[in-house]
Design an enzyme around this catalytic site. Structure first.
Site, PDB file in Angstrom:
ATOM      1  N   PRO A   9     -98.944 106.849 -31.472  1.00 43.71           N
ATOM      2  CA  PRO A   9     -98.066 105.715 -31.410  1.00 43.71           C
ATOM      3  C   PRO A   9     -96.811 106.065 -30.681  1.00 43.71           C
ATOM      4  O   PRO A   9     -96.173 107.176 -30.775  1.00 43.71           O
ATOM      5  CB  PRO A   9     -97.382 105.803 -33.092  1.00 43.71           C
ATOM      6  CG  PRO A   9     -97.871 107.330 -33.610  1.00 43.71           C
ATOM      7  CD  PRO A   9     -98.860 107.744 -32.688  1.00 43.71           C
ATOM      8  N   MET A  10     -96.146 105.256 -29.927  1.00 43.69           N
ATOM      9  CA  MET A  10     -95.148 105.460 -29.262  1.00 43.69           C
ATOM     10  C   MET A  10     -94.122 104.390 -28.998  1.00 43.69           C
ATOM     11  O   MET A  10     -94.622 103.127 -28.418  1.00 43.69           O
ATOM     12  CB  MET A  10     -95.506 105.834 -27.751  1.00 43.69           C
ATOM     13  CG  MET A  10     -95.999 107.234 -27.602  1.00 43.69           C
ATOM     14  SD  MET A  10     -96.484 107.814 -25.865  1.00 43.69           S
ATOM     15  CE  MET A  10     -98.036 106.977 -25.706  1.00 43.69           C
ATOM     16  N   ALA A  11     -93.009 104.169 -29.447  1.00 42.94           N
ATOM     17  CA  ALA A  11     -92.071 103.258 -29.649  1.00 42.94           C
ATOM     18  C   ALA A  11     -91.909 102.886 -27.970  1.00 42.94           C
ATOM     19  O   ALA A  11     -91.712 103.396 -27.311  1.00 42.94           O
ATOM     20  CB  ALA A  11     -90.882 103.757 -30.305  1.00 42.94           C
ATOM     21  N   CYS A  92     -90.641 111.684 -36.606  1.00 46.71           N
ATOM     22  CA  CYS A  92     -89.791 111.318 -35.747  1.00 46.71           C
ATOM     23  C   CYS A  92     -88.476 112.008 -35.622  1.00 46.71           C
ATOM     24  O   CYS A  92     -87.844 112.304 -36.600  1.00 46.71           O
ATOM     25  CB  CYS A  92     -89.265 109.696 -35.702  1.00 46.71           C
ATOM     26  SG  CYS A  92     -88.304 109.252 -34.659  1.00 46.71           S
ATOM     27  N   HIS A 159     -98.293 116.911 -34.789  1.00 48.11           N
ATOM     28  CA  HIS A 159     -97.570 117.037 -33.539  1.00 48.11           C
ATOM     29  C   HIS A 159     -97.336 118.389 -33.645  1.00 48.11           C
ATOM     30  O   HIS A 159     -96.265 118.884 -34.643  1.00 48.11           O
ATOM     31  CB  HIS A 159     -96.437 115.951 -33.285  1.00 48.11           C
ATOM     32  CG  HIS A 159     -95.965 116.564 -31.891  1.00 48.11           C
ATOM     33  ND1 HIS A 159     -94.716 115.745 -31.455  1.00 48.11           N
ATOM     34  CD2 HIS A 159     -96.095 117.155 -30.878  1.00 48.11           C
ATOM     35  CE1 HIS A 159     -94.145 116.192 -30.488  1.00 48.11           C
ATOM     36  NE2 HIS A 159     -95.044 117.140 -29.900  1.00 48.11           N
ATOM     37  N   ASN A 186    -102.294 116.731 -32.154  1.00 49.28           N
ATOM     38  CA  ASN A 186    -101.531 116.026 -30.820  1.00 49.28           C
ATOM     39  C   ASN A 186    -100.567 117.043 -30.602  1.00 49.28           C
ATOM     40  O   ASN A 186     -99.984 117.950 -30.919  1.00 49.28           O
ATOM     41  CB  ASN A 186    -100.698 114.736 -31.949  1.00 49.28           C
ATOM     42  CG  ASN A 186     -99.655 114.189 -30.877  1.00 49.28           C
ATOM     43  OD1 ASN A 186     -98.386 114.337 -31.418  1.00 49.28           O
ATOM     44  ND2 ASN A 186    -100.214 113.611 -30.004  1.00 49.28           N
ATOM     45  N   GLY A 187    -100.239 116.621 -29.448  1.00 52.55           N
ATOM     46  CA  GLY A 187     -99.161 117.224 -28.517  1.00 52.55           C
ATOM     47  C   GLY A 187     -99.718 117.850 -27.229  1.00 52.55           C
ATOM     48  O   GLY A 187    -100.650 118.789 -27.113  1.00 52.55           O
ATOM     49  N   ASP A 188     -99.297 117.379 -26.043  1.00 49.97           N
ATOM     50  CA  ASP A 188     -99.718 118.021 -24.735  1.00 49.97           C
ATOM     51  C   ASP A 188    -100.902 118.042 -24.585  1.00 49.97           C
ATOM     52  O   ASP A 188    -101.563 118.674 -23.813  1.00 49.97           O
ATOM     53  CB  ASP A 188     -98.973 119.337 -24.600  1.00 49.97           C
ATOM     54  CG  ASP A 188     -97.523 119.595 -24.852  1.00 49.97           C
ATOM     55  OD1 ASP A 188     -96.855 118.393 -24.367  1.00 49.97           O
ATOM     56  OD2 ASP A 188     -97.120 120.744 -24.783  1.00 49.97           O
ATOM     57  N   GLY A 210    -100.746 111.006 -26.563  1.00 47.49           N
ATOM     58  CA  GLY A 210     -99.439 110.038 -26.131  1.00 47.49           C
ATOM     59  C   GLY A 210     -99.134 109.895 -24.835  1.00 47.49           C
ATOM     60  O   GLY A 210     -99.816 109.305 -24.007  1.00 47.49           O
TER      61      GLY A 210
HETATM   62  C1  LIG Z   1     -91.544 107.159 -25.645  1.00 47.82           C
HETATM   63  C2  LIG Z   1     -92.146 107.915 -27.017  1.00 47.82           C
HETATM   64  C3  LIG Z   1     -92.087 107.141 -28.020  1.00 47.82           C
HETATM   65  C4  LIG Z   1     -92.539 107.659 -29.257  1.00 47.82           C
HETATM   66  N1  LIG Z   1     -92.731 107.118 -30.551  1.00 47.82           N
HETATM   67  C5  LIG Z   1     -93.288 107.544 -31.379  1.00 47.82           C
HETATM   68  C6  LIG Z   1     -93.353 106.688 -32.800  1.00 47.82           C
HETATM   69  O1  LIG Z   1     -92.970 105.495 -32.752  1.00 47.82           O
HETATM   70  N2  LIG Z   1     -93.837 107.212 -34.056  1.00 47.82           N
HETATM   71  C7  LIG Z   1     -94.413 108.468 -33.874  1.00 47.82           C
HETATM   72  O2  LIG Z   1     -94.927 108.920 -35.124  1.00 47.82           O
HETATM   73  N3  LIG Z   1     -94.422 109.042 -32.903  1.00 47.82           N
HETATM   74  C8  LIG Z   1     -93.739 108.768 -31.770  1.00 47.82           C
HETATM   75  N4  LIG Z   1     -93.892 109.551 -30.433  1.00 47.82           N
HETATM   76  C9  LIG Z   1     -94.150 110.831 -30.337  1.00 47.82           C
HETATM   77  C10 LIG Z   1     -95.671 110.789 -30.166  1.00 47.82           C
HETATM   78  O3  LIG Z   1     -96.478 110.153 -30.896  1.00 47.82           O
HETATM   79  C11 LIG Z   1     -96.593 112.129 -29.769  1.00 47.82           C
HETATM   80  O4  LIG Z   1     -96.566 112.800 -31.194  1.00 47.82           O
HETATM   81  C12 LIG Z   1     -95.914 113.070 -28.917  1.00 47.82           C
HETATM   82  O5  LIG Z   1     -95.367 112.395 -27.804  1.00 47.82           O
HETATM   83  C13 LIG Z   1     -96.585 114.282 -28.502  1.00 47.82           C
HETATM   84  O6  LIG Z   1     -97.660 113.843 -28.026  1.00 47.82           O
HETATM   85  P1  LIG Z   1     -97.938 114.004 -26.442  1.00 47.82           P
HETATM   86  O7  LIG Z   1     -97.789 115.214 -25.836  1.00 47.82           O
HETATM   87  O8  LIG Z   1     -99.442 113.356 -26.285  1.00 47.82           O
HETATM   88  O9  LIG Z   1     -97.081 112.910 -25.898  1.00 47.82           O
HETATM   89  C14 LIG Z   1     -93.106 109.016 -29.211  1.00 47.82           C
HETATM   90  C15 LIG Z   1     -93.318 109.806 -28.211  1.00 47.82           C
HETATM   91  C16 LIG Z   1     -92.809 109.261 -27.241  1.00 47.82           C
HETATM   92  C17 LIG Z   1     -92.798 109.852 -25.837  1.00 47.82           C
END
Ligand SMILES: Cc1cc2nc3c(=O)[nH]c(=O)nc-3n(C[C@H](O)[C@H](O)[C@H](O)COP(=O)(O)O)c2cc1C
Length: 296
Positions: A9-11, A92, A159, A186-188, A210
């Protein structure tokens, strides 16, 4: 819960059009952007924009955030048939969210997190998952995992950073999966190879991707599209976004431009041009011209 590789999820990012693009490349499931439980029970109209559409409903979880167990439960009840399952945001790290005792603040108050999960589970018939970080200030994942399992959640995604870390440092995949419920890491995770490695290290059954998918949705198919294919994907994404949000697509798409043009010649100058465009057709033309110049 349905497959191994999902879109995190990414807002502001994981709206309907982006989810659609990621599904075409093989993402097996996705989440909505986080939605405030308070706003759900107040029937705030704008939320309808976030809810899963009919053609994706069986693979998109609705993520809610909040801190009052009864409000969270009521919101979950109202949403349970609108998506594949309900996900609780307990990760968050944004100040505005923490100040209200929601998101990763729940990791400092595991009794409350437990109560939230229990109250939701009491009244919904869909599955309930929780997305967490390793801890708030320090790694307390073991305790968090036990709380989530005891409360009756059906899935946990972690994460591999603390909330305090925000996005700094490297996420760890060295998180122990005790195996009581489906576990996602999750993460990177920036390639399917990373996904495999992260699953091996953590023992997770799947991953959430993400940022690695932003402007790079072919990550889900391990693809390496040609310039012509890339342009096609971009134009498709733009058309989807236009259908979803109208002319706001011009501004919203800016978030994806860096990803889509990463490593391409003169991309910095191109991005600066994109930021000035206000008309949708002009934006599409600019992309066409840029990719034509790259082909030449
Ligand atoms: C722009 C943005 C918005 C995000 N919004 C949410 C969200 O609404 N809910 C949530 O659980 N995590 C949110 N995250 C966190 C991501 O879901 C994820 O846990 C985090 O980016 C690490 O994973 P990645 O390295 O694959 O990006 C957001 C991350 C980014 C960069």
């Amino acid at each position: 819960m349905i497959g191994k590789v999902g879109l995190a999820p990414m807002a502001g990012i994981t709206n309907y059009s982006f989810r659609t693009i990621c599904f075409t490349f093989g993402a097996e499931f996705a989440y909505t952007e986080m939605i405030s439980a308070e706003s759900v029970i107040r029937n705030v109209k704008v939320n309808e924009l976030y809810f899963p559409h009919d053609d994706e409903k069986e693979k998109v979880a609705i993520q809610i955030f909040g801190s009052d167990p009864f409000v969270m439960a009521q919101a979950a009840k109202m949403l349970e048939t609108k998506g594949a399952w309900i996900d609780i945001n307990a990760g968050c790290p944004v100040k505005k969210v923490i100040r209200k005792g929601a998101g990763s603040a729940l990791l400092k108050d595991l009794r409350k997190l437990k109560k939230i999960i229990e109250e939701i589970k009491k009244i919904v018939s869909c599955k309930v998952s929780v997305k967490v970080r390793l801890g708030f200030e320090k790694n307390e994942f073991d305790k968090i995992y036990d709380t989530v399992v005891e409360a009756g959640a059906d899935m946990i995604a972690v994460h591999g950073r603390t909330a305090k870390q925000m996005y700094l440092g490297k996420a760890t995949w060295n998180v122990r999966n005790k195996g009581y419920i489906p576990f996602y890491i999750n993460g990177d995770i920036n390639s399917l190879e990373d996904a495999k490695k992260a699953m091996e290290i953590s023992g997770a059954e799947g991953v959430l991707i993400g940022r690695g998918a932003i402007g790079n949705p072919w990550i889900f198919s391990n693809g390496n599209p040609s310039l012509a294919e890339k342009l096609n994907i971009i134009l498709n994404h733009l058309d989807f976004l236009y259908k979803e949000v109208g002319n706001r697509a011009v501004v919203e798409f800016r978030k994806f431009v860096t990803g889509y043009t990463k490593g391409l010649k003169n991309s910095r100058e191109f991005r600066a041009q994109v930021m000035k465009i206000e008309d949708f057709e002009e934006l599409k033309d600019l992309f066409r011209k840029y990719f034509l110049s790259l082909e030449n």
